[in-house]
Design an enzyme around this catalytic site. Structure first.
Site, mmCIF file in Angstrom:
data_model
loop_
_atom_site.group_PDB
_atom_site.id
_atom_site.type_symbol
_atom_site.label_atom_id
_atom_site.label_comp_id
_atom_site.label_asym_id
_atom_site.label_seq_id
_atom_site.Cartn_x
_atom_site.Cartn_y
_atom_site.Cartn_z
ATOM 1 C CG ASP A 143 -85.228 -59.046 55.265
ATOM 2 O OD1 ASP A 143 -86.335 -59.400 54.885
ATOM 3 O OD2 ASP A 143 -84.993 -58.680 56.430
ATOM 4 C CD GLU A 312 -89.221 -56.389 60.451
ATOM 5 O OE1 GLU A 312 -89.345 -57.318 61.246
ATOM 6 O OE2 GLU A 312 -89.573 -56.488 59.258
#
Ligand code: FRU
Length: 566
Positions: A143, A312
């Site tokens: 990420d 998420e």
């Protein structure tokens, strides 16, 4: 990508296995110790990806100072990673894995071929490394984290493993750019501590010193992933280069097992900070006046949208709705698995937000996706971007196969930066996604055929088929069905697709009205397609054995190929 050579070049990778650094002491059939006895900077650790992780405890003056995991080679090194040493340290190494298949510890390749060096070669050795997408010089990345803009520089942090090219040892890596295209890798920014490894989060520019760390301090909120997932804070007074952890961590806790990825932003209308984080299958919203004390406000998500996986990496922002004079709030919710093409994807919700509660304007069963490819995940935006811009970057992979994609020196890349907006179609509001304007400035001269890194602009009227192909017959076939308003990309024969059953795929997107112009960005291992009006985006990885150097177009369509300035 221009990778600044933080670490100077050596010929290490091209030489035969170097001599052992220091004889390891074998203490058991799974246990060894290595005493660091060198004025040199690095211990180069041999990694073998098929191995299980060895656990390394670094002890200095009898104190435990660091722990990390590394797939230390037992048979043969796939590559080396640098561990920055301090003389006198003791590495206490515990191997795991099946001893019957690993053989005997005395013969482990890692113990024979660990070596000291003053330098580590970061020159690219990967044919699939993109030219104009951000990648780490070496090691694993997932990420994007903590992105902010300040004083002309875009800062990108990311989930990083410095000790191997698979997910492990989460640390915030750091890169900077002045144009969102050319990135310079910086030293790692936030490392694991007693509260855990450093999972995803965000950073803000605290212009008015609300937290007391100084005007313009950078304040990062991230998840400490230890026994439980808790939210922690760190600040930087040197524009994001180095961070100091806040002594009062953790700042937000919960008994929920999946509780992570805080995204903070200044809520102009409310006059305080808001934070949104993922809590199981919901998003929780908090408020604060000083970034340290957080008040729980509300939760959003129960029964809304897709729940095929864990929620998420949220983000929440206000955006104008094109052509209406109105503004609405956009809530980003990355979800894994559950994506429309399998695995990871970014869904979003449109609605109102008053600093306390987000209210979705669509019915609960409506699901909206930001990108219809398979490789677009963990999308979040930059804080403090100039001109009210909303610039997002995604991680260009999918948890279904991210650890298996056929690169070794690094895994993986980010998407190109994208500008977010909102548009209306048949009375509903959707998120628009366009390449940032910096991509226009990167266009070089036109060229006849595609190359490994280029942009294709396709102008079309009605049904069309665009095929990218190389001499080996590998191809990516894109089809637009104007009547159905559907755009497909078939990567089943795009090159190496065999590393995961989930990789070969045809991805399919609604176009919300007619497509008139497509912008297709090719960069060694990716094909990103955008409707030039922003109503559709599709991001897919591809691993061709050679560049697609031919493009053919069927239907009432024409294609222009642009080189991209390096
Ligand atoms: C998303 C994610 C986050 C987490 C991070 C760990 O890809 O699972 O939720 O913080 O990766 O690396």
């Amino acid at each position: 990508m221009k990778i600044e050579k933080l670490l100077t070049l050596t010929a290490l990778l091209s030489t035969a296995a170097p001599a052992a650094a220091q004889k390891a002491e074998i203490l058991g059939n799974r246990h060894a110790m290595v005493r660091i006895d060198t004025p040199k900077k690095y211990l180069l650790l041999p990694v073998e990806e098929k191995e299980e992780n060895a656990h390394i405890r670094v002890i200095k003056d009898n104190q435990l100072v660091k722990t990390f995991n590394c797939r230390l080679a037992t048979d043969k090194a796939d590559y080396f990673v640098p561990y920055e040493v301090e003389n006198g340290e003791l590495l206490d190494i515990t191997f795991s894995g099946n001893l019957r298949t690993n053989g005997i510890i005395n013969d482990f390749a890692c113990l024979k071929h660990m070596t000291y060096a003053d330098t580590f070669d970061t020159a690219n050795v990967e044919k699939h490394r993109p030219a104009y997408h951000h990648t780490p010089a070496y090691g694993w990345m997932n990420d994007p984290n903590g992105m902010f803009y300040k004083d002309g520089t875009w800062h990108l942090y990311y989930q990083y493993n410095p000790y191997g090219s698979q997910w492990e040892n989460m640390t915030w890596g750091h890169s900077t750019s002045t144009d969102l295209i050319h990135w310079e890798q910086q030293p790692t920014a936030i490392e694991a501590d007693g509260l855990g490894t450093i999972f995803s989060g965000s950073a803000v520019v605290d212009t008015h010193n609300t937290a007391g760390f100084g005007e313009g301090a950078i304040v990062a909120l991230y998840t400490s992933a230890g026994q439980s997932q808790v939210q922690s804070m760190a600040y930087s007074t040197d524009n994001g280069r180095t961070f100091t952890k806040y002594a009062g961590n953790p700042v937000i806790t919960s008994s929920l097992p999946d509780f992570r990825d805080p995204h903070v932003f200044w809520n102009e209308e409310a006059g305080f900070w808001n934070l949104i984080l993922a809590a199981g299958q919901e998003m929780q919203i908090y408020s604060s006046s000083n970034l340290k004390e957080w008040k729980y406000e509300s939760s959003f998500g129960h029964g809304y949208g897709n729940h095929g996986g864990v929620w998420e990496c949220p983000d929440l922002m206000k955006l104008p709705v094109e052509g209406t004079g109105q503004e609405k709030w956009l809530l980003l919710c990355n979800i894994n698995p559950g994506g429309p093409m399998g695995g990871s994807a970014t869904q979003y919700f449109v609605g109102t937000f008053d600093g306390h509660t987000f209210t979705c304007e669509d019915r609960p069963e409506v699901t909206k996706w930001m990108d219809y490819g398979k490789d677009h995940y963990a999308t979040v935006t930059f804080d403090n971007a100039p001109d009210h811009r909303r610039v997002a970057i995604a991680w260009m992979s999918n948890w279904q196969y991210a650890n298996q994609v056929p690169t070794r020196q690094f895994r993986s890349a980010n998407s190109i930066a994208r500008e977010l907006g909102l548009f209306e179609h048949h009375g509903k509001t959707y998120c628009s996604v366009k390449p940032v304007r910096e991509m226009d400035a990167a266009r070089g001269p036109k060229q006849k055929n595609p190359s490994e890194s280029c942009e294709l602009v396709v102008t079309l009227k009605g049904d069309a088929q665009i095929t990218l192909r190389n001499a080996a017959g590998e191809r990516v076939v894109m089809t637009y069905d104007a009547e159905q308003e559907i755009f497909d990309m078939d990567r089943r024969h795009s090159g190496n697709v065999a590393f995961s059953d989930a990789f070969p795929a045809v991805t399919s997107a609604p176009t919300y009205g007619p497509l008139r112009q497509l912008r297709i960005f090719i960069d060694k291992c990716s094909v990103e397609v955008f409707d030039a009006d922003g109503k559709m985006a599709m991001t897919n990885l591809v691993f061709p054995s050679a560049a697609y150097n031919k493009v053919t177009v069927k239907g009432k369509a024409s294609v222009t190929v642009y080189s991209l300035k390096k």
